[in-house]
Design a protein around this motif. Sequence first.
Motif, PDB file in Angstrom:
ATOM      1  N   LYS A  55       0.817  -1.212   0.000  1.00  0.00           N
ATOM      2  CA  LYS A  55       0.000   0.000   0.000  1.00  0.00           C
ATOM      3  C   LYS A  55       0.852   1.264   0.000  1.00  0.00           C
ATOM      4  O   LYS A  55       0.492   2.264  -0.612  1.00  0.00           O
ATOM      5  N   SER A  56       1.985   1.212   0.701  1.00  0.00           N
ATOM      6  CA  SER A  56       2.851   2.385   0.786  1.00  0.00           C
ATOM      7  C   SER A  56       3.909   2.407  -0.313  1.00  0.00           C
ATOM      8  O   SER A  56       4.830   3.223  -0.285  1.00  0.00           O
ATOM      9  N   LEU A  57       3.818   1.481  -1.268  1.00  0.00           N
ATOM     10  CA  LEU A  57       4.700   1.419  -2.445  1.00  0.00           C
ATOM     11  C   LEU A  57       6.160   1.173  -2.075  1.00  0.00           C
ATOM     12  O   LEU A  57       7.073   1.659  -2.754  1.00  0.00           O
ATOM     13  N   ILE A  58       6.397   0.444  -0.978  1.00  0.00           N
ATOM     14  CA  ILE A  58       7.758   0.067  -0.589  1.00  0.00           C
ATOM     15  C   ILE A  58       8.079  -1.281  -1.228  1.00  0.00           C
ATOM     16  O   ILE A  58       7.403  -2.272  -0.974  1.00  0.00           O
ATOM     17  N   LYS A  59       9.106  -1.323  -2.043  1.00  0.00           N
ATOM     18  CA  LYS A  59       9.467  -2.549  -2.753  1.00  0.00           C
ATOM     19  C   LYS A  59      10.438  -3.388  -1.923  1.00  0.00           C
ATOM     20  O   LYS A  59      11.657  -3.275  -2.056  1.00  0.00           O
ATOM     21  N   THR A  60       9.896  -4.233  -1.081  1.00  0.00           N
ATOM     22  CA  THR A  60      10.716  -5.154  -0.312  1.00  0.00           C
ATOM     23  C   THR A  60      11.000  -6.399  -1.157  1.00  0.00           C
ATOM     24  O   THR A  60      10.556  -6.491  -2.310  1.00  0.00           O
ATOM     25  N   MET A  61      11.716  -7.352  -0.595  1.00  0.00           N
ATOM     26  CA  MET A  61      12.031  -8.571  -1.344  1.00  0.00           C
ATOM     27  C   MET A  61      10.778  -9.301  -1.827  1.00  0.00           C
ATOM     28  O   MET A  61      10.704  -9.670  -2.999  1.00  0.00           O
ATOM     29  N   PRO A  62       9.761  -9.520  -0.981  1.00  0.00           N
ATOM     30  CA  PRO A  62       8.547 -10.161  -1.489  1.00  0.00           C
ATOM     31  C   PRO A  62       7.841  -9.333  -2.559  1.00  0.00           C
ATOM     32  O   PRO A  62       7.191  -9.888  -3.446  1.00  0.00           O
ATOM     33  N   GLY A  63       7.985  -8.005  -2.469  1.00  0.00           N
ATOM     34  CA  GLY A  63       7.373  -7.152  -3.473  1.00  0.00           C
ATOM     35  C   GLY A  63       8.051  -7.251  -4.822  1.00  0.00           C
ATOM     36  O   GLY A  63       7.435  -6.985  -5.865  1.00  0.00           O
ATOM     37  N   VAL A  64       9.319  -7.633  -4.823  1.00  0.00           N
ATOM     38  CA  VAL A  64      10.087  -7.736  -6.073  1.00  0.00           C
ATOM     39  C   VAL A  64       9.968  -9.126  -6.690  1.00  0.00           C
ATOM     40  O   VAL A  64       9.686  -9.275  -7.886  1.00  0.00           O
ATOM     41  N   ILE A  65      10.186 -10.170  -5.879  1.00  0.00           N
ATOM     42  CA  ILE A  65      10.183 -11.527  -6.441  1.00  0.00           C
ATOM     43  C   ILE A  65       8.904 -12.298  -6.137  1.00  0.00           C
ATOM     44  O   ILE A  65       8.731 -13.411  -6.621  1.00  0.00           O
ATOM     45  N   GLY A  66       8.005 -11.691  -5.330  1.00  0.00           N
ATOM     46  CA  GLY A  66       6.731 -12.327  -5.044  1.00  0.00           C
ATOM     47  C   GLY A  66       6.686 -12.953  -3.659  1.00  0.00           C
ATOM     48  O   GLY A  66       7.708 -13.406  -3.131  1.00  0.00           O
ATOM     49  N   TYR A  67       5.490 -12.983  -3.075  1.00  0.00           N
ATOM     50  CA  TYR A  67       5.287 -13.508  -1.727  1.00  0.00           C
ATOM     51  C   TYR A  67       5.650 -14.990  -1.653  1.00  0.00           C
ATOM     52  O   TYR A  67       6.483 -15.409  -0.844  1.00  0.00           O
ATOM     53  N   ASP A  68       5.026 -15.793  -2.514  1.00  0.00           N
ATOM     54  CA  ASP A  68       5.242 -17.241  -2.471  1.00  0.00           C
ATOM     55  C   ASP A  68       6.668 -17.616  -2.857  1.00  0.00           C
ATOM     56  O   ASP A  68       7.252 -18.534  -2.272  1.00  0.00           O
ATOM     57  N   ARG A  69       7.229 -16.904  -3.826  1.00  0.00           N
ATOM     58  CA  ARG A  69       8.595 -17.223  -4.253  1.00  0.00           C
ATOM     59  C   ARG A  69       9.604 -16.929  -3.146  1.00  0.00           C
ATOM     60  O   ARG A  69      10.571 -17.660  -2.960  1.00  0.00           O
ATOM     61  N   THR A  70       9.376 -15.838  -2.407  1.00  0.00           N
ATOM     62  CA  THR A  70      10.247 -15.518  -1.268  1.00  0.00           C
ATOM     63  C   THR A  70      10.197 -16.621  -0.223  1.00  0.00           C
ATOM     64  O   THR A  70      11.233 -17.082   0.272  1.00  0.00           O
ATOM     65  N   ALA A  71       8.981 -17.064   0.102  1.00  0.00           N
ATOM     66  CA  ALA A  71       8.820 -18.125   1.101  1.00  0.00           C
ATOM     67  C   ALA A  71       9.482 -19.421   0.649  1.00  0.00           C
ATOM     68  O   ALA A  71      10.148 -20.104   1.440  1.00  0.00           O
TER      69      ALA A  71
END
Length: 316
Positions: free
Chosen positions: A200-216
Motif C-alpha cells: 500500500k505504501s509502495l515500498i518494494k521489499t524482497m517479497p514485493g520484487v520476487i513475489g510472496y510465495d517465491r520468497t517463502a
Amino acid sequence: MKYIRHALRLIRFKQWWLYKIGPALGIFLLFGTQKPGSADSGDITHMLLLTAALFTAAVFTSVSNDLADITSDRIAGKPNRLSGWSRRRATVLLAGILSAGMITGSLLPGTLLKCCYLLLWITWILYSVEPFRAKKRGLTGPLLDASGSHVIPCLMAVLLSGCDIQEHLLPVILTIVWSFLWGVRGIAWHQLYDFEHDRKSLIKTMPGVIGYDRTAQLVKKLLFPAETAIFTLLLTVLQPLLLAPLLVCMAIELTGDLNGAVPRSIVRPGGKNWLFLTDCYTLVMPLSTFLVKPASNLIMAGILIVFFYSGYSERI
C-alpha cells in the motif's frame, strides 16, 4: 513503572531484541568456551560491554526506523510510535542516543572492534534513512538488515570473546555465514508479515520484487537447509557437547509448545507463530554453554537472563 513500560515500547524491546541480540551474546559465550580455564573478570566485562554496545545500537535502530517510516506508515494505515513527536523532541532523542553510542564505542578495545561498531550504525542508517533507504530497494534491504542484525554483532561477539581468531578461522567463517542466513530468514518473515502494508505504501521489499510465495519457497528450500547445516557444523567444530541440547530443542520446537498454542514456522508468518529454531539460538545455545564451563559461564548466563528476563520467561 509506567514510564519504563513506555520507554521499552518505544525502543521495541519486547518485539525483537531477544531475537536479534540473543544469538550474538550466545556466540560470545560459545567462543568463550574455547579459552582455557574459567572466565575471569575481563570476560564478564567484555560481555557487559558487548551487551551495552548492542543495546545502544538497537535503540538507535528502533528509533531511526520509526522516524524514517512515519510517512509510509501513514499511507499504509499502520501505527507508528513516533508519529506524534515534534521535530525538536525527536532531534533531542536522537542526539542522546548518538551520544550514548559514541561513549560506548570509545570503550570498545581495539581499532577493529570500533570499526565494526561504527559499521553497525552506518548499516542501519543506510537501511532506514533517505536517500538510500535500502528497506525499499528489494534484495538490498535483506542484505543490509541481516548484516546489521546478526553478522556484525556476531563478529563483534567473536572478537570480544578473546579466542584466537587464526586458530578458529573455520568457526569464525561458519559463524558469519550462519548469522547471515539466519538474518535473511528473519527479515524475510518480517517482510512477508508486512507485505500488504508495504504494498500500500509502495515500498518494494524482497517479497514485493520476487513475489510472496517465491520468497517463502526460496527461504524454505534453499536458505533454511543451509542455515541449519552450517549451525550444526559450527557446534560440531566448536563444542560437540552442545549438539545434544540442540537436538532436544529442535524436537520440542517441531512439536510446537506443549499446549500446542504457538506453532513454529520456517518463514511464513501467520497468527501467533514463532520462527523455527529461535529458541535454539536465543535460549538453548547461550544457556547450555554452562555445561562446558559451569562455574564461569553460569555467571554470564545469569547476566543474559537478567537482560532478557521477560523474553525468556515467555519462552519457557
